[in-house]
Structures are given as C-alpha cells and as structure tokens.
Design a protein around this motif. Structure first.
Motif, PDB file in Angstrom:
ATOM      1  N   ARG A 157       0.824  -1.211   0.000  1.00  0.00           N
ATOM      2  CA  ARG A 157       0.000   0.000   0.000  1.00  0.00           C
ATOM      3  C   ARG A 157       0.863   1.268   0.000  1.00  0.00           C
ATOM      4  N   LEU A 158       1.976   1.204   0.724  1.00  0.00           N
ATOM      5  CA  LEU A 158       2.882   2.353   0.750  1.00  0.00           C
ATOM      6  C   LEU A 158       3.484   2.601  -0.636  1.00  0.00           C
ATOM      7  N   MET A 159       3.886   1.540  -1.302  1.00  0.00           N
ATOM      8  CA  MET A 159       4.517   1.695  -2.609  1.00  0.00           C
ATOM      9  C   MET A 159       3.500   2.061  -3.696  1.00  0.00           C
ATOM     10  N   GLU A 160       2.249   1.677  -3.524  1.00  0.00           N
ATOM     11  CA  GLU A 160       1.207   2.137  -4.449  1.00  0.00           C
ATOM     12  C   GLU A 160       1.069   3.653  -4.385  1.00  0.00           C
ATOM     13  N   LEU A 161       1.125   4.198  -3.166  1.00  0.00           N
ATOM     14  CA  LEU A 161       1.091   5.657  -3.013  1.00  0.00           C
ATOM     15  C   LEU A 161       2.352   6.286  -3.592  1.00  0.00           C
ATOM     16  N   TYR A 162       3.490   5.696  -3.305  1.00  0.00           N
ATOM     17  CA  TYR A 162       4.762   6.214  -3.808  1.00  0.00           C
ATOM     18  C   TYR A 162       4.749   6.297  -5.337  1.00  0.00           C
ATOM     19  N   SER A 163       4.214   5.252  -5.972  1.00  0.00           N
ATOM     20  CA  SER A 163       4.232   5.190  -7.440  1.00  0.00           C
ATOM     21  C   SER A 163       3.402   6.305  -8.084  1.00  0.00           C
ATOM     22  N   ILE A 164       2.374   6.777  -7.372  1.00  0.00           N
ATOM     23  CA  ILE A 164       1.567   7.884  -7.894  1.00  0.00           C
ATOM     24  C   ILE A 164       2.450   9.123  -8.074  1.00  0.00           C
ATOM     25  N   PHE A 165       3.308   9.391  -7.109  1.00  0.00           N
ATOM     26  CA  PHE A 165       4.134  10.600  -7.168  1.00  0.00           C
ATOM     27  C   PHE A 165       5.388  10.407  -8.019  1.00  0.00           C
ATOM     28  N   ASP A 166       5.689   9.142  -8.323  1.00  0.00           N
ATOM     29  CA  ASP A 166       6.751   8.877  -9.292  1.00  0.00           C
ATOM     30  C   ASP A 166       6.356   9.380 -10.676  1.00  0.00           C
ATOM     31  N   ARG A 167       5.052   9.509 -10.917  1.00  0.00           N
ATOM     32  CA  ARG A 167       4.582  10.074 -12.190  1.00  0.00           C
ATOM     33  C   ARG A 167       4.846  11.576 -12.258  1.00  0.00           C
TER      34      ARG A 167
END
Length: 236
Positions: A157-167
């Motif tokens: 769940r943490l990395m799903e959030l992280y990936s949003i801001f990687d965009r």
C-alpha cells in the motif's frame, strides 16, 4: 519495484543500531553547505515534497529524542529543527538553494500533483503501520530515525502511493523511509564528541511504531529545512 524482502535486505544493510563516525575528525557531506550556513544556521533552500504528517504524540516523542541528542553532544549539530517540521517523506520532488532555478518546476509539480488527486483519493483508508529500525547516519548529512512497513501488505500500500508521485517526478534512488531529527554541524566534530553521540544513539535505539493513513498526506513546499508550508491536503 523492490519486493518487500529486497527492501528489508537493503535498508538493514546500512541501518544499524550501533552507529560509528570513525576515529578521526568527522566532516559531513559537502552537500550540507547547500542547506546549512557557516554559522550553523539553516540557509534558504527551496523545494517541494509529499509527506505523511505526524500526530502530536509522535512529535512529542521525537522531540524528546532530538532534545536528548542536542544536550548530550551539542557540538555535533547545527541549528535545531523545530518539532513541527518532523515528518515522514513519502516522495521527494524538487529542490534548489536558488529559487529562480526551481520556481518553474515547483509550479509544474503542483499542477501535476493536482492531476493525481483522484488517484490518491481512491486509495484505501486503512492505516499503514510502520516500525522503526534505528537512529542512523543518513549519508553524512543528518541523524534520522529509519522506518519500514510492518508487513508485506503495508509495504504494497505504501509503494502504491509512492508510485503515484513517481509520475510527477521519477527519482534515481530507492525509497528509504525516515524521519530527520537533526542535521550535523557544518564544520564537523571531533572523535570525543562523536563517541558521546554514538553512546547516546545506542541508548535511544528503542523500537517505535507509527500508523499513517492517506488522510495524513500533504503536498508541501519549503524554503529551508526548518520552514515547510502545507499546500494541498491530499485526502482530507
């Protein structure tokens, strides 16, 4: 993306409960001069970031840690951080000691973050539990409290959030969750002071647990490491 086990193996390879600054005079990372002035004050340093805000109880506990560090080895640190600045960075974005060099990027980042709001708000409202590893030396710039997701589901769940801001801004280094407690003295410190600090860190290395939620996420801008401004509450 790293698997949960790969993530744990990586952070545990350098986040150790016993800290050592060596036996010679410790000189911090040269990059400190971007953030810290010659008089050990925080310099203007501009940028933006996405963070988890800490609750009052967590800030109080970490403030007590920072106070103990400052009292035991004051010569090791620069100007103290205001406890209200304590946070867990989810994703770095942009930064520069010169505002004009980063102003356009900050404007564009904010627009791109706004574009991601619907995606952020789709994320589950369940809490993400983090545990502490230890206080450790972050690339010779600061003393930080390392954190890791308590289980594989929390990591996902943490990395799903992280990936949003990687965009918004893709980074060329892996995610290492932490809370910065103090930046080092710009002039470094001697082995005697280092030894006192090492002992204090060892005494403070107790396990801590924190819980976060998407509701704790903020897009912030900063003008020094002691001056952060909430711009967008990402999931109120």
């Amino acid at each position: 993306m790293e698997t949960y086990q790969e993530f744990l193996d990586r952070i545990h390879s350098f986040e150790k409960k016993e800290i050592s600054f060596g036996n010679s005079y410790f000189k911090g990372n040269p990059s400190l001069s971007q953030k810290i002035g010659k008089e050990n004050n925080f310099r203007n340093f501009y940028g933006d970031t996405v963070v988890f805000a800490l609750d009052h109880a967590a800030k109080e506990k970490l403030s007590a840690y920072a106070e103990r560090l400052a009292r035991s080895a004051p010569e090791c640190f620069c100007e103290r951080l205001v406890p209200d600045t304590f946070h867990v960075t989810l994703h770095d974005l942009s930064n520069s000691p010169v505002l004009r060099d980063v102003a356009e990027e900050l404007f564009e980042n904010e627009l791109m973050v706004i574009e991601q709001l619907k995606e952020i708000q789709k994320q589950a409202k369940t809490n993400i539990r983090l545990k502490s590893t230890c206080l450790f030396n972050m690339v010779d710039t600061s003393l930080v409290l390392g954190l890791y997701p308590a289980d594989e589901d929390a990591y996902r769940r943490l990395m799903e959030l992280y990936s949003i801001f990687d965009r918004v801004k893709k980074l060329n280094y892996p995610f290492t969750p932490h809370i910065t407690l103090a930046y080092y003295n710009i002039n470094g410190f001697d082995p005697q002071a280092a030894s006192v600090l090492e002992n204090t860190v060892l005494q403070l290395n107790h396990d801590i647990e924190l819980e976060f939620n998407v509701r704790d996420l903020y897009y912030q801008k900063f003008k020094s490491m002691n001056d952060y401004i909430d711009i967008i509450h990402l999931n109120p």
